[in-house]
Design an enzyme around this catalytic site. Structure first.
Site, mmCIF file in Angstrom:
data_model
loop_
_atom_site.group_PDB
_atom_site.id
_atom_site.type_symbol
_atom_site.label_atom_id
_atom_site.label_comp_id
_atom_site.label_asym_id
_atom_site.label_seq_id
_atom_site.Cartn_x
_atom_site.Cartn_y
_atom_site.Cartn_z
ATOM 1 N N ASP A 1 0.967 -1.061 0.254
ATOM 2 C CA ASP A 1 0.069 -0.325 -0.325
ATOM 3 C C ASP A 1 0.574 1.073 0.086
ATOM 4 O OD1 ASP A 1 -2.160 1.469 -0.251
ATOM 5 O OD2 ASP A 1 -2.168 1.751 1.954
ATOM 6 N N ARG B 1 -11.712 5.207 -0.667
ATOM 7 C CA ARG B 1 -11.744 5.572 -1.544
ATOM 8 C C ARG B 1 -11.896 7.101 -1.722
ATOM 9 N NH1 ARG B 1 -11.160 2.621 -7.864
ATOM 10 N NH2 ARG B 1 -13.237 3.344 -7.522
ATOM 11 N N ASP C 1 0.183 5.429 1.342
ATOM 12 C CA ASP C 1 0.341 5.951 2.058
ATOM 13 C C ASP C 1 -0.272 5.178 3.295
ATOM 14 O OD1 ASP C 1 -0.022 9.037 0.663
ATOM 15 O OD2 ASP C 1 -2.671 7.232 0.095
ATOM 16 N N ASN D 1 -1.292 11.157 -7.726
ATOM 17 C CA ASN D 1 -1.121 11.376 -6.722
ATOM 18 C C ASN D 1 0.457 10.052 -6.012
ATOM 19 O OD1 ASN D 1 -3.010 12.664 -6.002
ATOM 20 N ND2 ASN D 1 -3.877 12.003 -3.535
ATOM 21 N N GLY E 1 -7.796 5.751 3.678
ATOM 22 C CA GLY E 1 -7.789 4.458 3.257
ATOM 23 C C GLY E 1 -8.253 3.980 2.068
#
Length: 217
Positions: free
Chosen positions: A12, A51, A14, A117, A49
């Site tokens: 993952d 969307r 972030d 991002n 976490g």
């Protein structure tokens, strides 16, 4: 039975690769002020976490798809403005990527964030070349806890789900990993250990030796 030795590690972004949480929360707070949203106290923390569409939709009754996409895009613009140049790898990430590369185990990023991002973060951190695949929001129709993003990543790096290990910091991501049939490591950067009960291993940092042992046991 498939080997327990990982043939790919799916990160993952972030909260696992980079500590971007404060920038995300600040962007959410600014978006809420701009558009007069009134979330309950701690809402953006508990939904971290997920969307953007899943976060925004409950806040605006009857919101159209077009407006939902507009607000989601605005939030991410705010995030990039705040985060660019103000990010660092979390402890152990750089060393783990070097270790995987030395062992010829491909790594991938799977995030619910938009590709802009993801590209900004790997460029800022100088780690784009470390990954065999980069999977962002645009690459999966459904976000975590749906397993689609992890399944896309496994296909792109050319391994089966059973041969992948996921590294996550959020319950939704761990649920997605389990739904994909993958083993998972939970890291307590944004959630306490009890929230990561779906993980096969929980650590406080990717610098811990248990991480490498788990990947190659």
């Amino acid at each position: 039975m498939p080997s327990k030795v990982a043939r790919a590690v799916l990160f993952d972004m972030d909260g696992v690769i980079v500590d971007s949480r404060r920038h995300h929360l600040s962007a959410w707070d600014q978006l809420a002020r701009e558009h007069h949203l009134t979330p309950e106290r701690g809402y953006f923390t508990t939904t971290f976490g997920l969307r953007n569409d899943a976060i925004i939709a409950p806040l605006v009754a009857g919101i159209s798809g077009e407006e939902l996409r507009r607000l989601a895009a605005r939030k991410e613009t705010l995030f990039r403005e705040q985060a660019r140049g103000n990010l660092a790898l979390l402890p152990g990430v750089g060393e783990l990527l070097e270790f995987l590369e030395a062992q010829q185990v491909p790594a991938a990023v799977v995030t619910s964030a938009p590709r802009a991002n993801l590209e900004m973060i790997v460029e800022t951190l100088g780690i784009g070349g470390r990954f065999a695949a980069l999977v962002a929001e645009e690459d999966a129709a459904k976000g975590k806890p749906d397993p689609e993003g992890f399944l896309v990543a496994a296909t792109r790096v050319g391994v089966t789900s059973a041969d992948c290990i996921v590294i996550e910091d959020a319950p939704a991501g761990l649920q997605a990993a389990k739904a994909a049939g993958m083993r998972a490591i939970g890291v307590t950067t944004t959630r306490p250990a009890p929230d990561l009960a779906d993980a096969d291993l929980v650590v406080d940092s990717l610098a811990e030796e248990d991480v490498r042992t788990f990947i190659f046991r």
